[in-house]
Write a protein that holds these residues in place. Structure first.
Motif, PDB file in Angstrom:
ATOM      1  N   VAL A  57      43.498  75.524  31.186  1.00 53.50           N
ATOM      2  CA  VAL A  57      43.803  76.737  31.936  1.00 53.50           C
ATOM      3  C   VAL A  57      42.502  77.175  32.597  1.00 53.50           C
ATOM      4  O   VAL A  57      41.545  77.572  31.929  1.00 53.50           O
ATOM      5  CB  VAL A  57      44.346  77.851  31.031  1.00 53.50           C
ATOM      6  N   ASN A  58      42.465  77.073  33.922  1.00 53.35           N
ATOM      7  CA  ASN A  58      41.271  77.375  34.710  1.00 53.35           C
ATOM      8  C   ASN A  58      41.612  78.498  35.683  1.00 53.35           C
ATOM      9  O   ASN A  58      42.377  78.284  36.623  1.00 53.35           O
ATOM     10  CB  ASN A  58      40.821  76.125  35.470  1.00 53.35           C
ATOM     11  N   PRO A  59      41.079  79.699  35.480  1.00 53.02           N
ATOM     12  CA  PRO A  59      41.470  80.822  36.342  1.00 53.02           C
ATOM     13  C   PRO A  59      40.952  80.752  37.770  1.00 53.02           C
ATOM     14  O   PRO A  59      41.513  81.387  38.654  1.00 53.02           O
ATOM     15  CB  PRO A  59      40.890  82.042  35.614  1.00 53.02           C
ATOM     16  N   ILE A  60      39.885  79.975  38.017  1.00 50.19           N
ATOM     17  CA  ILE A  60      39.286  79.894  39.352  1.00 50.19           C
ATOM     18  C   ILE A  60      39.225  78.427  39.762  1.00 50.19           C
ATOM     19  O   ILE A  60      38.577  77.616  39.090  1.00 50.19           O
ATOM     20  CB  ILE A  60      37.871  80.496  39.381  1.00 50.19           C
ATOM     21  N   THR A  61      39.899  78.072  40.850  1.00 49.78           N
ATOM     22  CA  THR A  61      40.020  76.661  41.194  1.00 49.78           C
ATOM     23  C   THR A  61      39.681  76.401  42.660  1.00 49.78           C
ATOM     24  O   THR A  61      39.618  77.313  43.480  1.00 49.78           O
ATOM     25  CB  THR A  61      41.455  76.161  40.925  1.00 49.78           C
ATOM     26  N   ILE A  94      44.761  76.356  20.624  1.00 44.60           N
ATOM     27  CA  ILE A  94      43.902  76.876  21.679  1.00 44.60           C
ATOM     28  C   ILE A  94      42.445  76.535  21.392  1.00 44.60           C
ATOM     29  O   ILE A  94      41.957  76.749  20.278  1.00 44.60           O
ATOM     30  CB  ILE A  94      44.041  78.400  21.813  1.00 44.60           C
ATOM     31  N   HIS A  95      41.774  76.031  22.410  1.00 46.11           N
ATOM     32  CA  HIS A  95      40.339  75.794  22.323  1.00 46.11           C
ATOM     33  C   HIS A  95      39.687  76.544  23.482  1.00 46.11           C
ATOM     34  O   HIS A  95      39.757  76.114  24.638  1.00 46.11           O
ATOM     35  CB  HIS A  95      40.036  74.303  22.392  1.00 46.11           C
ATOM     36  N   SER A  96      39.083  77.687  23.160  1.00 46.14           N
ATOM     37  CA  SER A  96      38.479  78.534  24.185  1.00 46.14           C
ATOM     38  C   SER A  96      37.104  77.995  24.546  1.00 46.14           C
ATOM     39  O   SER A  96      36.178  78.022  23.719  1.00 46.14           O
ATOM     40  CB  SER A  96      38.375  79.975  23.689  1.00 46.14           C
ATOM     41  N   LYS A  97      36.978  77.505  25.766  1.00 45.89           N
ATOM     42  CA  LYS A  97      35.710  76.959  26.244  1.00 45.89           C
ATOM     43  C   LYS A  97      35.573  77.287  27.731  1.00 45.89           C
ATOM     44  O   LYS A  97      36.453  76.945  28.521  1.00 45.89           O
ATOM     45  CB  LYS A  97      35.654  75.437  26.046  1.00 45.89           C
ATOM     46  N   ASN A  98      34.474  77.932  28.065  1.00 48.24           N
ATOM     47  CA  ASN A  98      34.222  78.213  29.473  1.00 48.24           C
ATOM     48  C   ASN A  98      33.913  76.925  30.224  1.00 48.24           C
ATOM     49  O   ASN A  98      33.611  75.895  29.625  1.00 48.24           O
ATOM     50  CB  ASN A  98      33.061  79.201  29.619  1.00 48.24           C
ATOM     51  N   ILE A  99      33.998  77.013  31.541  1.00 43.68           N
ATOM     52  CA  ILE A  99      33.773  75.836  32.393  1.00 43.68           C
ATOM     53  C   ILE A  99      32.418  75.961  33.076  1.00 43.68           C
ATOM     54  O   ILE A  99      32.137  76.961  33.739  1.00 43.68           O
ATOM     55  CB  ILE A  99      34.884  75.702  33.449  1.00 43.68           C
ATOM     56  N   LEU A 100      31.591  74.951  32.906  1.00 43.30           N
ATOM     57  CA  LEU A 100      30.326  74.873  33.626  1.00 43.30           C
ATOM     58  C   LEU A 100      30.611  74.239  34.975  1.00 43.30           C
ATOM     59  O   LEU A 100      30.888  73.046  35.068  1.00 43.30           O
ATOM     60  CB  LEU A 100      29.323  74.039  32.833  1.00 43.30           C
ATOM     61  N   ARG A 101      30.559  75.030  36.017  1.00 43.41           N
ATOM     62  CA  ARG A 101      30.873  74.560  37.364  1.00 43.41           C
ATOM     63  C   ARG A 101      29.570  74.134  38.046  1.00 43.41           C
ATOM     64  O   ARG A 101      28.706  74.969  38.338  1.00 43.41           O
ATOM     65  CB  ARG A 101      31.559  75.669  38.155  1.00 43.41           C
ATOM     66  N   ASP A 142      22.239  73.201  39.782  1.00 44.09           N
ATOM     67  CA  ASP A 142      22.612  74.606  39.872  1.00 44.09           C
ATOM     68  C   ASP A 142      24.076  74.756  39.475  1.00 44.09           C
ATOM     69  O   ASP A 142      24.947  74.013  39.950  1.00 44.09           O
ATOM     70  CB  ASP A 142      22.401  75.126  41.295  1.00 44.09           C
ATOM     71  N   CYS A 143      24.324  75.721  38.608  1.00 45.35           N
ATOM     72  CA  CYS A 143      25.669  75.851  38.022  1.00 45.35           C
ATOM     73  C   CYS A 143      26.084  77.310  37.959  1.00 45.35           C
ATOM     74  O   CYS A 143      25.259  78.223  38.024  1.00 45.35           O
ATOM     75  CB  CYS A 143      25.694  75.281  36.598  1.00 45.35           C
ATOM     76  N   GLY A 144      27.367  77.498  37.810  1.00 43.63           N
ATOM     77  CA  GLY A 144      27.936  78.788  37.475  1.00 43.63           C
ATOM     78  C   GLY A 144      28.885  78.592  36.310  1.00 43.63           C
ATOM     79  O   GLY A 144      29.244  77.453  35.968  1.00 43.63           O
ATOM     80  N   GLU A 145      29.299  79.685  35.710  1.00 43.03           N
ATOM     81  CA  GLU A 145      30.193  79.588  34.552  1.00 43.03           C
ATOM     82  C   GLU A 145      31.501  80.309  34.843  1.00 43.03           C
ATOM     83  O   GLU A 145      31.495  81.471  35.264  1.00 43.03           O
ATOM     84  CB  GLU A 145      29.526  80.179  33.318  1.00 43.03           C
ATOM     85  N   ILE A 146      32.609  79.598  34.646  1.00 41.48           N
ATOM     86  CA  ILE A 146      33.936  80.187  34.780  1.00 41.48           C
ATOM     87  C   ILE A 146      34.381  80.665  33.404  1.00 41.48           C
ATOM     88  O   ILE A 146      34.453  79.878  32.452  1.00 41.48           O
ATOM     89  CB  ILE A 146      34.938  79.182  35.362  1.00 41.48           C
ATOM     90  N   LEU A 147      34.672  81.949  33.310  1.00 41.90           N
ATOM     91  CA  LEU A 147      35.012  82.580  32.041  1.00 41.90           C
ATOM     92  C   LEU A 147      36.522  82.573  31.800  1.00 41.90           C
ATOM     93  O   LEU A 147      37.308  82.328  32.702  1.00 41.90           O
ATOM     94  CB  LEU A 147      34.486  84.019  32.033  1.00 41.90           C
ATOM     95  N   GLN A 148      36.894  82.862  30.569  1.00 37.71           N
ATOM     96  CA  GLN A 148      38.289  83.008  30.136  1.00 37.71           C
ATOM     97  C   GLN A 148      39.101  81.717  30.274  1.00 37.71           C
ATOM     98  O   GLN A 148      40.333  81.751  30.312  1.00 37.71           O
ATOM     99  CB  GLN A 148      38.992  84.135  30.897  1.00 37.71           C
ATOM    100  N   SER A 149      38.448  80.596  30.394  1.00 37.57           N
ATOM    101  CA  SER A 149      39.169  79.320  30.449  1.00 37.57           C
ATOM    102  C   SER A 149      39.389  78.793  29.031  1.00 37.57           C
ATOM    103  O   SER A 149      38.659  79.162  28.100  1.00 37.57           O
ATOM    104  CB  SER A 149      38.403  78.301  31.288  1.00 37.57           C
ATOM    105  N   PHE A 150      40.359  77.949  28.874  1.00 37.14           N
ATOM    106  CA  PHE A 150      40.629  77.319  27.583  1.00 37.14           C
ATOM    107  C   PHE A 150      41.503  76.097  27.810  1.00 37.14           C
ATOM    108  O   PHE A 150      41.981  75.861  28.919  1.00 37.14           O
ATOM    109  CB  PHE A 150      41.300  78.291  26.616  1.00 37.14           C
ATOM    110  N   TYR A 151      41.673  75.315  26.772  1.00 35.57           N
ATOM    111  CA  TYR A 151      42.653  74.239  26.878  1.00 35.57           C
ATOM    112  C   TYR A 151      43.501  74.202  25.619  1.00 35.57           C
ATOM    113  O   TYR A 151      43.088  74.660  24.551  1.00 35.57           O
ATOM    114  CB  TYR A 151      41.996  72.881  27.163  1.00 35.57           C
ATOM    115  N   ILE A 152      44.700  73.676  25.783  1.00 32.23           N
ATOM    116  CA  ILE A 152      45.658  73.534  24.688  1.00 32.23           C
ATOM    117  C   ILE A 152      45.719  72.066  24.294  1.00 32.23           C
ATOM    118  O   ILE A 152      45.828  71.191  25.153  1.00 32.23           O
ATOM    119  CB  ILE A 152      47.064  74.021  25.118  1.00 32.23           C
ATOM    120  N   ASP A 153      45.662  71.799  23.004  1.00 32.87           N
ATOM    121  CA  ASP A 153      45.859  70.438  22.513  1.00 32.87           C
ATOM    122  C   ASP A 153      47.358  70.140  22.619  1.00 32.87           C
ATOM    123  O   ASP A 153      48.130  70.403  21.702  1.00 32.87           O
ATOM    124  CB  ASP A 153      45.383  70.326  21.066  1.00 32.87           C
TER     125      ASP A 153
END
Length: 374
Positions: A57-61, A94-101, A142-153
Motif C-alpha cells: 500500500v503506497n499512498p504516493i505513486t 501487516i508490515h508497516s514500512k516506509n518507502i525510501l524513494r 538523494d532520497c525522500g521518505e514516503i510515510l504511512q506505507s505498509f504491505y500485507i503478507d
C-alpha cells in the motif's frame, strides 16, 4: 428415496462468492462480519496474482508523486480492516514500512521537497538526509521518505481466510463452470456442483483475470496483465524500509527480499520469461552495490481496467449476478473500503460510486456518440 437423498444436499446461503483471491477474501470477510452466510467456491489457481503479489500500500505513486486515488479515505479503512483480521486470527499480516524513494532526477527531487510543505501531502512525504540504506545504493543517492506505507503478507492472509471458511464448511475447492449455474424464476441463483445444490439470492464473481471468460461480464474491458518478480537474498541490506528506484525492493519473509515487478499485458503465458527476469536483475544491479543471491522467480496474472478503477456492481439484466473485480495493483488498499461500499449497496440499495459502477463504459460511449452526431 433417491429424491429425499438429493434434497438433503440442498444448501442455502445469503451470498456465494466465486474466487478466493484478495477480492473474494476481503469481500467474504466483510459479508461474514455483517452477519451474512457466505459460501466461497475456489479452484486454487496456480497463477493468481493475489498469491504472489508484494501486497504494498503506497499512498504516493508515479513520477509525478501524486496521491493514490481516494487514499485519504481508503488508507485508514484498510488498516482497520487488516488489523481486525490480525486480532481475529491472532497473527500478523501487516508490515508497516516506509518507502525510501530514490530520486530519478532533480525535477523529481524538487517536486518531492515542495510537496513536503503542502498540507495535503505533508503527512505522506518527509525529507530525509541520512538513511542507513544509502551506503548500499549506487549513483545519486538523494532520497525522500514516503510515510504511512505498509504491505500485507498476502499468502499468509489468504491461507487464514481459507481455513476460517473451511472450518465452517462454507468453502468448496472446485472448478466452477458456468453451465452449473441456473437463474431461477424466483429471483435466486442455483449451482449444481458435485451432487450438491447450492442456492443464494446473489452470486458474486471475484475471478480476477479469468473474468474475461465469464459469459455474463465478458464485454467489460478487463485487461489481464502478467507481473514477474524475483526472490533474492541480499546480505547486509537493512530491512527497515522498502526501497523504490526502478524496481521495488521489499523485505520479505526470513532473509529474503521481493523484487519487482514487470508489467507485460501482451504476454499471458503461464511461465516466467527470460527477458523479464533479466530486466529485473539488471534494474536491481543498477540500484545496489551489494551482491545478491537469486533464490526463485515467480509471476502472477492480475486483472486491470483501462481507467484503473474497479469493476463493481450488479448485472444490468440479471441482478442476482454481481461482480467485484478489477482491483489491479492497488487491490490491497482498495478491497476493504469497496467491499463495505458494495455490502451497503447489496443490502440497502445505496448508490455505487460513479467511478466504479459497471454502466460507466456504456455512458461514456453514448456520450461520444452524441458528440459525433452533433
Amino acid at each position: 428415496t433417491i429424491k429425499d437423498v438429493y434434497l438433503c444436499t440442498v444448501q442455502t446461503y445469503d451470498y456465494i462468492i466465486i474466487g478466493q483471491g484478495l477480492a473474494g477474501s476481503v469481500l467474504a470477510m466483510t459479508l461474514y462480519n455483517a452477519g451474512k452466510k457466505v459460501l466461497i467456491i475456489d479452484n486454487n489457481p496456480s497463477v493468481s496474482a493475489s498469491k504472489v503479489a508484494s501486497g504494498i500500500v503506497n499512498p504516493i505513486t508515479g513520477r509525478r508523486l501524486v496521491k493514490s486515488w481516494m487514499i485519504d479515505e481508503i488508507l485508514p479503512f484498510a488498516k482497520r480492516f487488516y488489523q481486525a483480521c490480525e486480532q481475529k486470527f491472532d497473527t500478523q499480516f501487516i508490515h508497516s514500512k516506509n518507502i525510501l524513494r530514490v530520486f530519478e532526477s532533480f525535477g523529481e527531487q524538487n517536486d518531492f521537497l515542495s510537496k513536503t510543505t503542502n498540507e495535503n501531502y505533508s503527512h505522506y512525504l518527509q525529507e530525509i538526509e541520512q538513511a542507513e540504506e544509502m551506503q548500499w545504493l549506487k549513483g545519486d543517492k538523494d532520497c525522500g521518505e514516503i510515510l504511512q506505507s505498509f504491505y500485507i503478507d498476502l499468502p499468509h492472509f489468504l491461507e487464514h481466510i481459507r481455513h476460517f471458511f473451511e472450518a465452517q464448511n462454507t468453502f468448496i475447492e472446485a472448478q466452477f463452470e458456468y453451465e452449473y449455474l441456473t437463474l431461477t424464476k424466483e429471483g435466486s441463483v442455483q449451482i449444481d456442483l458435485n451432487r450438491q445444490v447450492l442456492k443464494s439470492s446473489s452470486l458474486i464473481f471475484c475471478e480476477g483475470h479469468q473474468m474475461q471468460h465469464n459469459p455474463y461480464f465478458k464485454d467489460l474491458p478487463i485487461v489481464p496483465a502478467k507481473g514477474e518478480f524475483l526472490l533474492v537474498k541480499i546480505k547486509d541490506l537493512p530491512r527497515k524500509r522498502l526501497i523504490k528506484k526502478g524496481v521495488m525492493i521489499v523485505p520479505y519473509r526470513n532473509d529474503l527480499f521481493w523484487v519487482g515487478s514487470s508489467y507485460t499485458p501482451w504476454d499471458l503465458s503461464e511461465a516466467n520469461t527470460e527477458e523479464s527476469v533479466q530486466m529485473l536483475q539488471e534494474k536491481l544491479e543498477k540500484v545496489l552495490k551489494l551482491d545478491y543471491e537469486l533464490q526463485s522467480v515467480g509471476f502472477g496474472l492480475r486483472p486491470t481496467v483501462k481507467d484503473r478503477r474497479p469493476l463493481i456492481g450488479r448485472h444490468p439484466e440479471h441482478p442476482t449476478l454481481c461482480l467485484f473485480n478489477g482491483l489491479g495493483s492497488k487491490g490491497v488498499s482498495l478491497a476493504p473500503y469497496f467491499a463495505q461500499h458494495f455490502l451497503e449497496h447489496l443490502e440497502n440499495d445505496t448508490a455505487l460510486n460513479l467511478e466504479i459502477e459497471l454502466s460507466r463504459f456504456e455512458k461514456r460511449q453514448a456520450k461520444k456518440q452524441r458528440k459525433i452526431q452533433k
